[in-house]
Scaffold this motif. Structure first.
Motif, PDB file in Angstrom:
ATOM      1  N   ASP A   1       0.826  -1.204   0.000  1.00 37.92           N
ATOM      2  CA  ASP A   1       0.000   0.000   0.000  1.00 37.92           C
ATOM      3  C   ASP A   1       0.864   1.261   0.000  1.00 37.92           C
ATOM      4  N   CYS A   2       2.052   1.171  -0.598  1.00 34.37           N
ATOM      5  CA  CYS A   2       2.902   2.361  -0.764  1.00 34.37           C
ATOM      6  C   CYS A   2       2.341   3.243  -1.874  1.00 34.37           C
ATOM      7  N   GLN A   3       2.288   4.554  -1.637  1.00 36.72           N
ATOM      8  CA  GLN A   3       1.770   5.454  -2.668  1.00 36.72           C
ATOM      9  C   GLN A   3       2.736   5.573  -3.836  1.00 36.72           C
ATOM     10  N   HIS A   4       4.042   5.637  -3.536  1.00 33.08           N
ATOM     11  CA  HIS A   4       5.046   5.804  -4.608  1.00 33.08           C
ATOM     12  C   HIS A   4       5.852   4.528  -4.875  1.00 33.08           C
TER      13      HIS A   4
ATOM     14  N   SER B   1       9.570  -8.536   4.457  1.00 31.52           N
ATOM     15  CA  SER B   1       8.536  -7.504   4.450  1.00 31.52           C
ATOM     16  C   SER B   1       8.958  -6.417   3.448  1.00 31.52           C
ATOM     17  N   TYR B   2       8.463  -5.200   3.631  1.00 25.41           N
ATOM     18  CA  TYR B   2       8.836  -4.111   2.730  1.00 25.41           C
ATOM     19  C   TYR B   2       8.700  -2.773   3.456  1.00 25.41           C
ATOM     20  N   ILE B   3       9.314  -1.739   2.879  1.00 23.94           N
ATOM     21  CA  ILE B   3       9.163  -0.369   3.358  1.00 23.94           C
ATOM     22  C   ILE B   3       8.791   0.509   2.180  1.00 23.94           C
ATOM     23  N   CYS B   4       8.194   1.665   2.469  1.00 27.80           N
ATOM     24  CA  CYS B   4       7.774   2.587   1.418  1.00 27.80           C
ATOM     25  C   CYS B   4       8.756   3.743   1.298  1.00 27.80           C
ATOM     26  N   LYS B   5       8.959   4.212   0.085  1.00 19.60           N
ATOM     27  CA  LYS B   5       9.775   5.393  -0.177  1.00 19.60           C
ATOM     28  C   LYS B   5       9.049   6.299  -1.154  1.00 19.60           C
ATOM     29  N   CYS B   6       9.505   7.557  -1.200  1.00 24.09           N
ATOM     30  CA  CYS B   6       8.860   8.530  -2.081  1.00 24.09           C
ATOM     31  C   CYS B   6       9.790   8.946  -3.214  1.00 24.09           C
ATOM     32  N   ARG B   7       9.159   9.470  -4.295  1.00 25.35           N
ATOM     33  CA  ARG B   7       9.948   9.964  -5.406  1.00 25.35           C
ATOM     34  C   ARG B   7      10.637  11.270  -5.016  1.00 25.35           C
ATOM     35  N   VAL B   8      11.623  11.671  -5.818  1.00 29.25           N
ATOM     36  CA  VAL B   8      12.373  12.902  -5.549  1.00 29.25           C
ATOM     37  C   VAL B   8      11.418  14.094  -5.487  1.00 29.25           C
ATOM     38  N   GLY B   9      11.603  14.940  -4.470  1.00 33.21           N
ATOM     39  CA  GLY B   9      10.742  16.109  -4.300  1.00 33.21           C
ATOM     40  C   GLY B   9       9.590  15.868  -3.360  1.00 33.21           C
ATOM     41  N   TYR B  10       9.472  14.625  -2.837  1.00 38.31           N
ATOM     42  CA  TYR B  10       8.413  14.264  -1.920  1.00 38.31           C
ATOM     43  C   TYR B  10       9.025  13.700  -0.641  1.00 38.31           C
ATOM     44  N   VAL B  11       8.240  13.747   0.440  1.00 39.04           N
ATOM     45  CA  VAL B  11       8.676  13.152   1.703  1.00 39.04           C
ATOM     46  C   VAL B  11       7.609  12.186   2.199  1.00 39.04           C
ATOM     47  N   LEU B  12       8.039  11.184   2.950  1.00 35.15           N
ATOM     48  CA  LEU B  12       7.128  10.165   3.464  1.00 35.15           C
ATOM     49  C   LEU B  12       6.336  10.718   4.650  1.00 35.15           C
ATOM     50  N   ASN B  13       5.028  10.544   4.604  1.00 43.12           N
ATOM     51  CA  ASN B  13       4.177  11.003   5.690  1.00 43.12           C
ATOM     52  C   ASN B  13       4.327  10.092   6.913  1.00 43.12           C
TER      53      ASN B  13
ATOM     54  N   ASP C   1       2.295   8.205   8.253  1.00 41.05           N
ATOM     55  CA  ASP C   1       1.699   6.871   8.138  1.00 41.05           C
ATOM     56  C   ASP C   1       2.641   5.877   7.473  1.00 41.05           C
ATOM     57  N   GLN C   2       3.851   6.373   7.055  1.00 38.13           N
ATOM     58  CA  GLN C   2       4.883   5.532   6.442  1.00 38.13           C
ATOM     59  C   GLN C   2       4.423   4.873   5.138  1.00 38.13           C
ATOM     60  N   LYS C   3       3.385   5.465   4.518  1.00 38.77           N
ATOM     61  CA  LYS C   3       2.869   4.867   3.284  1.00 38.77           C
ATOM     62  C   LYS C   3       2.687   5.910   2.181  1.00 38.77           C
ATOM     63  N   THR C   4       2.034   7.045   2.542  1.00 36.45           N
ATOM     64  CA  THR C   4       1.746   8.075   1.551  1.00 36.45           C
ATOM     65  C   THR C   4       2.844   9.128   1.521  1.00 36.45           C
ATOM     66  N   CYS C   5       2.829   9.960   0.459  1.00 38.22           N
ATOM     67  CA  CYS C   5       3.877  10.954   0.229  1.00 38.22           C
ATOM     68  C   CYS C   5       3.266  12.341   0.026  1.00 38.22           C
ATOM     69  N   SER C   6       3.994  13.371   0.448  1.00 32.97           N
ATOM     70  CA  SER C   6       3.582  14.765   0.234  1.00 32.97           C
ATOM     71  C   SER C   6       4.747  15.536  -0.352  1.00 32.97           C
ATOM     72  N   ARG C   7       4.410  16.569  -1.168  1.00 38.51           N
ATOM     73  CA  ARG C   7       5.476  17.438  -1.647  1.00 38.51           C
ATOM     74  C   ARG C   7       6.174  18.079  -0.454  1.00 38.51           C
ATOM     75  N   LYS C   8       7.433  18.343  -0.570  1.00 36.42           N
ATOM     76  CA  LYS C   8       8.194  18.828   0.577  1.00 36.42           C
ATOM     77  C   LYS C   8       7.586  20.097   1.165  1.00 36.42           C
ATOM     78  N   LYS C   9       7.131  21.037   0.318  1.00 36.42           N
ATOM     79  CA  LYS C   9       6.557  22.294   0.806  1.00 36.42           C
ATOM     80  C   LYS C   9       5.249  22.013   1.539  1.00 36.42           C
ATOM     81  N   ASP C  10       4.371  21.160   0.916  1.00 40.45           N
ATOM     82  CA  ASP C  10       3.102  20.817   1.555  1.00 40.45           C
ATOM     83  C   ASP C  10       3.333  20.090   2.870  1.00 40.45           C
TER      84      ASP C  10
END
Length: 505
Positions: free
Chosen positions: A455-458, A466-478, A480-489
């Motif tokens: 259930d990783c967003q990126h 098991s697994y871990i979630c990571k975000c694309r460049v320019g985003y940070v992990l929220n 919840d350790q699953k979804t991502c937000s833009r760094k500014k947001d």
């Protein structure tokens, strides 16, 4: 071994001129069997093999480091990876090694090497991913302890294991210890007298050959000791500069019909077929000897696996040269068709027990002694005026000839890659954590947790089982350790939480 023989051994090794190879830096630990079955002269031959190996490598604190584990019924670390930093001292230390005695505790030796020889304190360069950890086991017997799990742990810790068997060595045990592919990591020789032949095999594996270091051949570079030679592809010949190639001119002759025919023997002019070269016009093709198949490079050959190519055995297929034979699991016998299996017949009236009452029933009344009282745990068979005990399927009779113990089917032999588990009158295969059982129900593959759903967003990254979630460049992990937000947001969201104590949804 006397001092005189040690001196002669060292002098013989020093007087022999061998060519160093430029090998990649490795942390190399020899694990050598010195049990009673290895005679003194054979042990000296084993040490000569180790000296030959060291002689062919670049030894040093920044190059290859060498350690030695000596074992029999006990395990002794002769020297560690950081004990000696030059070739001459390593060779002298090898010459001083003495055999230990009886016993063949190979599993204990592997564990000692893993726990004590391949540590940073012992000189292993654990922090460098470019420096391989290599263990070379030399043994002439069957291990007297378990080797499968400890070898799997060593391989999981990043240790590449080569297994060298001599004379009475058990090849199945060598395969349990070694890394895969087995063709590259399991070796067998008939006697210690010919073990030195393996030096060139390990040289090919561990050395950076001259061609790999750079060459100026137009077509094909062929390693030759410390240097190399150039060869040309089929249909070309080597020029006088010994580097470049020109298309060869074919000489001609008349055939029986008076027509001009171009004649050429490309195989005789040079080829790189491992087994058989077959001329084909002005080129050639490679073929393999019986019992081998041509690899994808269309040049080299590997031993064929008839069982893997399909078989009609009901239970177990066993390779036999270029064909196969069928075998049955414990508790079954092979039928006359040599393919299917039937459960062993334990009926006293059709078994091979020679004293059953039915043999004499035609001439006198039978005496059934079992109902008169017995102490068999499972099955009582009357035998004339006495009786004998037998066990139910999946059990064996204990030495007291009365009680029964469950059969250890795994210990009797199995083809599980990782773990063998008893199951009634047979066994099942299981895999180590982080692996899944393949469709053949025997071998294991590393599990891909991400591929099984996430259930990783990126980005999903496998981590053990098991697994871990990571975000694309320019985003940070929220959080919840699953979804991502833009760094500014993300920064605004954090400020909102700090200021109001309320998490936005």
């Amino acid at each position: 071994t006397t001092k005189k023989s040690k001196a002669a051994f060292t002098a013989a090794r020093q007087s022999s001129t061998r060519t160093n190879c430029r090998n990649r830096p490795i942390d190399l630990v020899f694990i050598i069997d010195s049990s009673r079955s290895v005679r003194p002269a054979e042990f000296e031959k084993a040490k000569e093999f180790l000296v030959d190996m060291v002689d062919s490598l670049a030894i040093g604190s920044d190059a290859t480091r060498v350690g030695l584990v000596n074992y029999a019924s006990t395990v002794q670390i002769e020297f560690l990876l950081n004990t000696y930093s030059d070739k001459s001292h390593v060779k002298q230390a090898l010459a001083r090694v003495e055999p230990l005695a009886s016993g063949t505790m190979t599993g204990m030796a592997i564990k000692t090497a893993m726990d004590k020889a391949f540590t940073m304190e012992a000189g292993a360069r654990a922090g460098s991913a470019s420096i391989a950890k290599v263990a070379i086991i030399v043994t002439d017997g069957r291990p007297q302890d378990k080797v499968e799990e400890v070898s799997a742990s060593a391989r999981a810790a990043g240790i590449e294991i080569y297994a060298v068997g001599v004379d009475r060595a058990d090849v199945a045990s060598l395969r349990l210890m070694a890394s895969q592919p087995y063709d590259d990591h399991v070796f067998y020789v008939e006697t210690y007298g010919v073990i030195e032949k393996l030096t060139s095999k390990f040289r090919e594996t561990l050395c950076l050959e001259p061609c790999a270091q750079g060459h100026n051949c137009q077509h094909i570079c062929v390693n030759s000791g410390d240097s190399y030679n150039c060869k040309c592809r089929p249909g070309y010949i080597l020029n006088l500069d010994k580097k470049t190639c020109s298309r060869k001119s074919l000489y001609h002759k008349l055939n029986k019909q008076g027509m001009v025919k171009a004649c050429s023997d490309p195989c005789a002019r040079g080829n790189d077929c491992q087994h058989i070269c077959i001329n084909s016009d002005d080129s050639y093709t490679c073929k393999c000897r019986v019992g081998y198949v041509l690899n994808a490079d269309q040049k080299t050959c590997s031993r064929s696996d008839p069982c893997a190519h399909g078989h009609d055995c009901q239970h177990t297929c066993v390779n036999s040269d270029d064909s196969y034979i069928c075998k049955c699991r414990v508790g079954y016998v092979l039928n006359p068709d040599k393919k299917t299996c039937s459960r062993e017949n334990l009926d006293p009236y059709t078994s091979d027990v020679s004293w059953f009452c039915f043999r004499v029933c035609f001439v006198e009344l039978c005496s059934d002694t079992c109902p008169q009282g017995h102490d068999c745990q499972h099955i009582c068979f009357s035998t004339g005026d006495s009786y004998m005990c037998k066990c139910k399927m999946g059990y064996i009779l204990n030495p007291d000839q009365k009680t029964c113990s469950r059969l250890d089917f795994c210990a009797k032999g199995h083809d599980c890659q990782h773990i063998c588990v008893h199951s009634d009158d047979s066994y099942l295969c299981e895999c180590h954590v982080g692996y899944v059982l393949n469709a053949d129900q025997k071998t294991c593959s590393s599990s891909d947790a991400c591929a099984q759903g996430h259930d990783c967003q990126h980005i999903c990254v496998n981590s053990g089982n098991s697994y871990i979630c990571k975000c694309r460049v320019g985003y940070v992990l929220n959080v919840d350790q699953k979804t991502c937000s833009r760094k500014k947001d993300f920064a605004n969201s954090i400020w909102h939480v700090v200021r109001t104590g309320v998490t936005e949804t």
